[in-house]
Scaffold this active site. Structure first.
Site, PDB file in Angstrom:
ATOM      1  N   CYS A   1       0.839  -1.188   0.000  1.00 25.36           N
ATOM      2  CA  CYS A   1       0.000   0.000   0.000  1.00 25.36           C
ATOM      3  C   CYS A   1       0.880   1.246   0.000  1.00 25.36           C
ATOM      4  O   CYS A   1       1.930   1.276   0.643  1.00 25.36           O
ATOM      5  CB  CYS A   1      -0.930   0.022   1.214  1.00 25.36           C
ATOM      6  SG  CYS A   1      -2.117   1.380   1.165  1.00 25.36           S
TER       7      CYS A   1
ATOM      8  N   CYS B   1       0.435   3.797   1.486  1.00 26.69           N
ATOM      9  CA  CYS B   1       0.485   4.447   2.799  1.00 26.69           C
ATOM     10  C   CYS B   1       1.711   3.984   3.594  1.00 26.69           C
ATOM     11  O   CYS B   1       2.167   4.663   4.509  1.00 26.69           O
ATOM     12  CB  CYS B   1      -0.792   4.180   3.599  1.00 26.69           C
ATOM     13  SG  CYS B   1      -0.861   2.549   4.385  1.00 26.69           S
TER      14      CYS B   1
ATOM     15  N   HIS C   1      -2.225  -3.177   7.094  1.00 31.71           N
ATOM     16  CA  HIS C   1      -2.341  -4.161   6.011  1.00 31.71           C
ATOM     17  C   HIS C   1      -1.610  -5.445   6.379  1.00 31.71           C
ATOM     18  O   HIS C   1      -0.421  -5.595   6.086  1.00 31.71           O
ATOM     19  CB  HIS C   1      -1.772  -3.574   4.713  1.00 31.71           C
ATOM     20  CG  HIS C   1      -2.387  -2.262   4.338  1.00 31.71           C
ATOM     21  ND1 HIS C   1      -3.659  -2.164   3.844  1.00 31.71           N
ATOM     22  CD2 HIS C   1      -1.916  -0.984   4.430  1.00 31.71           C
ATOM     23  CE1 HIS C   1      -3.947  -0.890   3.621  1.00 31.71           C
ATOM     24  NE2 HIS C   1      -2.902  -0.151   3.975  1.00 31.71           N
TER      25      HIS C   1
ATOM     26  N   CYS D   1      -6.551   4.759   5.073  1.00 29.28           N
ATOM     27  CA  CYS D   1      -5.123   5.013   5.293  1.00 29.28           C
ATOM     28  C   CYS D   1      -4.560   6.020   4.293  1.00 29.28           C
ATOM     29  O   CYS D   1      -3.421   6.460   4.418  1.00 29.28           O
ATOM     30  CB  CYS D   1      -4.347   3.702   5.204  1.00 29.28           C
ATOM     31  SG  CYS D   1      -4.449   2.930   3.576  1.00 29.28           S
TER      32      CYS D   1
ATOM     33  N   HIS E   1      -9.483 -16.414  -2.775  1.00 29.33           N
ATOM     34  CA  HIS E   1     -10.748 -15.667  -2.745  1.00 29.33           C
ATOM     35  C   HIS E   1     -11.084 -15.036  -4.092  1.00 29.33           C
ATOM     36  O   HIS E   1     -12.223 -14.618  -4.311  1.00 29.33           O
ATOM     37  CB  HIS E   1     -10.708 -14.555  -1.694  1.00 29.33           C
ATOM     38  CG  HIS E   1     -10.589 -15.049  -0.287  1.00 29.33           C
ATOM     39  ND1 HIS E   1     -11.430 -16.008   0.231  1.00 29.33           N
ATOM     40  CD2 HIS E   1      -9.717 -14.727   0.721  1.00 29.33           C
ATOM     41  CE1 HIS E   1     -11.086 -16.260   1.490  1.00 29.33           C
ATOM     42  NE2 HIS E   1     -10.043 -15.502   1.805  1.00 29.33           N
TER      43      HIS E   1
HETATM   44  N1  Q9C Z   1     -13.970  -6.818   6.395  1.00 31.46           N
HETATM   45  C1  Q9C Z   1      -6.718 -14.700   3.210  1.00 31.46           C
HETATM   46  O1  Q9C Z   1      -6.411 -15.216   4.240  1.00 31.46           O
HETATM   47  N2  Q9C Z   1     -10.913  -9.895   6.350  1.00 31.46           N
HETATM   48  N3  Q9C Z   1      -7.585 -13.722   3.135  1.00 31.46           N
HETATM   49  C2  Q9C Z   1     -12.285  -9.508   6.424  1.00 31.46           C
HETATM   50  C3  Q9C Z   1     -13.894  -7.932   7.246  1.00 31.46           C
HETATM   51  C4  Q9C Z   1     -10.672 -10.727   5.251  1.00 31.46           C
HETATM   52  C5  Q9C Z   1      -8.155 -13.229   4.331  1.00 31.46           C
HETATM   53  C6  Q9C Z   1     -12.514  -8.436   7.410  1.00 31.46           C
HETATM   54  C7  Q9C Z   1      -9.444 -11.534   5.377  1.00 31.46           C
HETATM   55  C8  Q9C Z   1      -9.105 -12.176   4.082  1.00 31.46           C
HETATM   56  C9  Q9C Z   1      -6.133 -15.146   1.929  1.00 31.46           C
HETATM   57 ZN    ZN Z   2      -7.140 -16.811   5.077  1.00 27.93          ZN
END
Ligand code: Q9C
Ligand code: ZN
Length: 589
Positions: A214, A216, A222, A299, A351
Site C-alpha cells: 500500500c 500508505c 495491512h 489510510c 478468494h
Molecule cells: N472486512 C486470506 O487469508 N478480512 N484472506 C475480512 C472484514 C478478510 C483473508 C474483514 C481476510 C481475508 C487469503
Molecule cells: Zn485466510
C-alpha cells in the site's frame, strides 16, 4: 583427400543430426557413440594421420612461428589478389594452397578446414544434453519405491516409444514434452538452457512479489504485507532447508493462463499496469479503463476494498508472479522433474473469483495452476486441499461443476458469519461435479477454538478417506497458515500448531505418488507462518517430523467439531456419490 574428409564428416554430421532429431532420446546415445567412432576412424585414417605427422615434423619452433606468421598472411593476400577469382572458395581462403607449400600442414586459426574439423569434432564429442535432462528425473522417479511405472505414461527403458500413446496409463500424466514433429528443434545456443533439477522439493519465490504494498506504507493497517514472504524465505534459509531443496525460476503467468480462470476483463484490468497497457489493443483498453473503480482507503492508499490494496506500479506484476510461480512448480512436479514443492508467494489467490478480486486476492494461483495442469499436461484428477482458515470461495467456484478437480476446504464458517461467508457443507458441487466439492465448515465460534485434535479428526474422518478414494494424480494445497495459533479472533482465532501442518502435509504425501504442491495463501502472524512453512517444507523433504504429543493424538475433537464433521458426512452421504462412499466406512469412529 582433404575435401573427401570434409565431405565424409559432413555426411555423417547430417546423418547424425537426422537420427538425433527423428529418433529423439531413444537411440540417440547409441547413435551418438557410433557416429563418434566412425568420425574418428574417417578423420584419422589415413590422410589426416599422415598430414598430422607431416605437420608435427615440419612444425617450426614457437618463436620462429611467431615471427613468420605475419609474413604468411601478407603473402596470401598478395597471392589471392594476383590469382583473381578463378580459385575455388575453399582453396582461395586456404593458406596452404596459396603459399604453394602443399605438403606442409601448419595449423592456422584462419584455415577453414581446421575450423570446420574442430567445430565438428567438438560437436561430436559433446554429450547429448537434451535427452539426459529429459530422462534423468524420470529414471530417478522410476527408482523410487512405491511408484507405478505406468503412471508416468512413458515407455520404460526397453519399451518402444509408441507405447506412450497407446497404453491405457493408470493416470493421465504425460511424458515430458518432446519437441513437436514437423518443426525441427535445431540446437540453438540462444534457447534457454535446460536446467537439471535434483529430484527433491522445489521452492519458488521472487522478491518482486514484495513490491505489492500500500502506498500508505503502514504495515499494521495491512496484514497481508511484504514481510510475510520475506520472513518465510529467510526462515527456510536459516534452517538450512533451502539448500536441500531445488529453487526454480520464477515467472509471471501469461494473460492467457490467467484467462483459464478469470474473465478477459478481469485479466486486462488487474493483470496490466499503466506501462504494459500501452502495448494492448486500444478499444479494449478504453473499455477497461472507463470501468476502473478503485476506492480511497482510510489510510490514504488505493484499494479495491479495505483488505485488497492496489499499487498501480507493482500489484499486477506481483499477483501474476504468484500465479506463474505456483503454476510452474505444479507443472514441474506433475512432469516428475521435482518430487513435490512449496511456493512462497503473495498476494494470495483463493478468494479471487472469475471476475473479482477479494480478501487480498487478485488471481487465483492454485486454480490457475490446476487449469494449466489440465490444459498443458492433460492431468485428469486433481485434488485441491485448502486449509487456509477462510473458505476458498474462488477455487470452489472455478471447479464447482468439474468432477476432475476435487476441492476440499477446511475453514471457519460459523454458519456463514465468518469471512467470506461461503463454504456451507451443503455446497457439494453441481452437475457432473456433484460430490466433488467438500466443505469441512467449522461452526461454533471459538468455544473452544479449533486446534490439532479437530484438524487431525477432519483428516482422519473426511479428508483422507475421500482423497484416497478419489486417487488424485496430483495434490495442490492452498496452504494458508491463518489457522495457526497466534492469529487474533478476527483473522482466525484458531489454535492449530505449526507442527500439525507438517503432519497434515505428510498425510497428503501418501496420495498421488507424493506429488504434492503447497502454495502459501493467508496467515499474517510472522512466527506462526514461518514455523508452519518450516514444518511443511521439512515434511516435504521427508525429514523425520518430531511426533505430536500423545495427549494431542488421544485428544477427542470438541463437540462443535464433531457436529461440523457430521454435517459434511451428512451432506455427502445423502448423495452417495461413488467417491464419498468412503465416508460411511470411516464415519463410525
Ligand atoms: N472486512 C486470506 O487469508 N478480512 N484472506 C475480512 C472484514 C478478510 C483473508 C474483514 C481476510 C481475508 C487469503
Ligand atoms: Zn485466510
Amino acid at each position: 583427400p582433404e575435401q573427401n574428409i570434409i565431405a565424409s564428416v559432413c555426411v555423417f554430421a547430417c546423418l547424425h543430426c537426422c537420427i538425433y532429431v527423428c529418433v529423439q532420446a531413444q537411440l540417440c546415445m547409441f547413435m551418438h557413440s557410433l557416429m563418434c567412432i566412425l568420425v574418428v576412424c574417417v578423420v584419422s585414417e589415413p590422410t589426416l594421420k599422415w598430414k598430422l605427422k607431416k605437420h608435427i615434423s615440419t612444425r617450426q619452433s614457437p618463436l620462429q612461428r611467431k615471427t613468420s606468421a605475419p609474413a604468411t598472411i601478407k603473402h596470401r593476400t598478395k597471392e589471392t589478389l594476383a590469382s583473381g577469382v578463378a580459385r575455388p572458395i575453399l582453396g582461395g581462403l586456404n593458406p596452404y594452397r596459396g603459399s604453394g607449400d602443399k605438403n606442409v600442414c601448419k595449423f592456422n586459426p584462419f584455415c577453414p578446414t581446421h575450423i570446420l574439423l574442430l567445430i565438428l569434432l567438438s560437436w561430436f564429442f559433446t554429450p547429448c544434453s537434451l535427452p539426459q535432462t529429459h530422462w534423468e528425473p524420470q529414471r530417478q522417479a522410476l527408482h523410487r519405491p512405491g511408484i507405478q511405472l505406468d503412471f508416468l505414461g512413458v515407455p520404460g527403458a526397453h519399451r518402444p516409444l509408441s507405447r506412450a500413446r497407446s497404453s491405457p496409463a493408470s493416470t493421465s500424466l504425460p511424458p515430458p514434452p518432446l519437441p513437436t514433429t514437423g518443426s525441427l528443434p535445431l540446437p540453438s545456443p540462444a534457447a534457454e538452457t535446460p536446467v537439471k533439477l535434483r529430484f527433491t522439493t522445489g521452492l519458488v519465490h521472487d522478491a518482486q512479489m514484495q513490491k505489492h504494498q500500500c502506498t500508505c506504507g503502514d504495515n499494521s493497517r495491512h496484514p497481508e504485507h511484504a514481510g510475510r514472504i520475506q520472513s518465510i524465505w529467510s526462515r527456510l534459509q536459516e534452517r538450512g532447508l533451502k539448500t536441500q531443496c531445488e529453487r526454480i525460476r520464477s515467472r509471471k503467468a501469461t494473460l492467457e493462463e490467467l484467462q483459464s480462470v478469470h474473465s478477459e476483463k478481469h485479466v486486462l484490468f488487474y493483470g496490466t499496469n499503466t506501462l504494459n497497457r500501452l502495448k494492448l489493443d486500444n478499444q479494449k483498453l478504453t473499455a477497461i479503463l472507463s470501468q476502473q473503480m478503485f476506492v480511497m482507503l482510510p489510510c490514504g492508499g488505493l484499494g479495491v476494498d479495505t483488505d485488497t490494496i492496489w499499487n498501480e506500479m507493482h500489484t499486477s506484476t506481483a499477483s501474476r508472479m504468484a500465479a506463474g510461480c505456483v503454476t510452474d512448480l505444479a507443472l514441474k512436479v506433475a512432469q516428475g522433474e521435482l518430487k513435490n514443492g512449496f511456493a512462497v508467494v503473495r498476494p494470495p489467490g483463493h478468494h479471487a473469483t472469475r471476475s473479482s478480486p477479494l480478501g487480498f486476492c487478485f488471481f487465483n494461483s492454485v486454480a490457475i495452476a490446476a487449469k494449466q495442469l489440465q490444459q498443458k499436461l492433460n492431468v485428469s484428477k486433481i485434488l485441491i486441499v485448502d486449509w487456509d482458515v477462510h473458505h476458498g470461495n474462488g477455487t470452489q467456484e472455478a471447479f464447482y461443476k468439474d468432477p476432475s478437480v476435487l476441492y476440499i476446504s477446511l475453514h471457519r464458517y460459523d454458519n456463514g458469519n465468518f469471512f467470506p461467508g461461503s463454504g456451507d457443507p451443503t455446497e457439494v458441487g453441481a452437475g457432473a461435479g456433484e460430490g466433488f466439492n467438500v466443505n469441512v465448515a467449522w461452526t461454533g465460534g471459538l468455544n473452544p477454538p479449533m486446534g490439532d485434535a479437530e484438524y487431525l479428526a477432519a483428516f482422519r474422518a473426511v479428508v483422507m478417506p475421500i482423497a484416497h478414494e478419489f486417487a488424485p494424480d496430483i495434490v495442490l494445497v492452498s496452504a494458508g497458515f491463518d489457522a495457526v495459533e497466534g492469529h487474533s479472533a478476527l483473522l482466525g482465532g484458531y489454535k492449530v500448531t505449526a507442527k500439525c501442518f507438517g503432519f497434515l502435509t505428510r498425510q497428503l504425501m501418501s496420495l498421488a505418488g507424493g506429488r504434492v504442491v503447497l502454495a502459501l495463501e493467508g496467515g499474517h502472524d510472522l512466527t506462526a507462518i514461518c514455523d508452519a512453512s518450516e514444518a511443511c517444507v521439512s515434511a516435504l523433504l521427508g525429514m523425520g517430523v518430531e511426533p505430536l504429543s500423545q495427549s494431542v493424538l488421544d485428544q477427542k475433537p470438541c463437540v462443535n467439531a464433531v457436529r461440523s464433521l457430521q454435517e459434511v458426512i451428512k451432506a455427502h452421504g445423502e448423495k452417495r456419490t461413488p467417491h464419498t462412499s468412503a465416508l460411511h466406512s470411516h464415519s463410525a469412529g
